[in-house]
Design a protein around this motif. Structure first.
Motif: not given
Length: 270
Positions: A133-162
């Motif tokens: 009947a409706a959707l409630v979206l609580l703090s929808p997540a952005p792409e990982l690149q937007a929070a890479a400084d918290v969640f990723v060591d090094g460049a996101v593109e490096h891990h995606l390439a691997r």
């Protein structure tokens, strides 16, 4: 208030566990959808299990196959976020909605948190979904690149390439470690990394809410990182019938959880 521990099996034979709470007479239901590494009893979706019956609503909070980092002990496959594929989200959510219908609760509102938000939107925008009947979206997540400084060591593109090299080489199950120091263990199968964070990922709420006919409420916390606040604004703008509410809280709405449920239930009633 009645509380049941429940389970449902998906169309591809994955067993999901959850909890259902009901008032004596239910006017409808809330379907709680957790985020990445989450589970049915975690913040903030579990709050609705407690608060919905007082509003005359049932509440179902159900694990997705990507809950936690996997589980053992029930004789079922160990999947967890480690091995999750975003494209499987409709199978999980349809099984949960079917359970509601079997309980006589055909009218429901889907309430999804963080990574659960694109899962819910993708499911509802797709063919054959039981319509919410409706959707409630609580703090929808952005792409990982937007929070890479918290969640990723090094460049996101490096891990995606691997990850892409492992999949191309016929090893989609190869583990890719994005960070050993992040707040959560950032390790997943190569195919999961691409499915969740790759350049062609479907895990973006903005891609799906434009196709929704149901009204959409987006709730954002003013104490969240800027990338999360921006994504909430973008998702609300992309929905044909979207509304954004900002509350004084963090990503998990832990400061004032009662305020969150008041906002959601008042909007649902209105």
């Amino acid at each position: 208030m009645l509380v049941d521990l429940v389970s449902a099996r998906t169309a591809d034979d994955v067993l999901l566990h959850g909890a259902l709470t009901e008032p004596e007479v239910a006017l409808g239901a809330v379907l709680g959808i957790h985020g990445a590494w989450g589970h049915f009893y975690g913040t903030p979706v579990a709050r609705f299990l407690r608060d919905a019956p007082g509003r005359g609503l049932a509440a179902l909070s159900m694990n997705g196959r990507g809950h936690d980092l996997g589980s053992l002990g029930d004789g079922e496959r160990c999947i967890g976020f480690l091995r999750d594929r975003f494209e499987d989200a409709p199978l999980d959510l349809e099984a949960a909605a079917t359970l509601l219908v079997e309980r006589g609760l055909e009218r429901f509102v889907a309430v999804a948190h963080s990574y659960g938000a694109p899962r819910a939107a993708y499911w509802q925008a797709g063919p054959g979904a039981r319509p919410a009947a409706a959707l409630v979206l609580l703090s929808p997540a952005p792409e990982l690149q937007a929070a890479a400084d918290v969640f990723v060591d090094g460049a996101v593109e490096h891990h995606l390439a691997r990850a892409a090299a492992a999949v191309a080489g016929g090893h989609p199950e190869r583990l890719v470690v994005l960070s050993s120091d992040a707040p959560v263990p950032m390790v997943a199968e190569a195919a999961t990394v691409l499915s969740t964070w790759g350049p062609d990922t479907l895990a973006d709420s903005r891609r799906h809410v434009g196709a929704l006919r149901a009204p959409v409420l987006v709730v954002s916390g003013s104490r969240e990182p800027a990338a999360y606040r921006r994504r909430a604004e973008e998702v609300a703008e992309a929905a044909p019938d979207g509304e954004l509410v900002v509350v004084d809280d963090d990503h998990y709405f832990r400061r004032n959880p009662a305020r969150l449920t008041d906002v959601v239930f008042d909007w649902v009633t209105r």
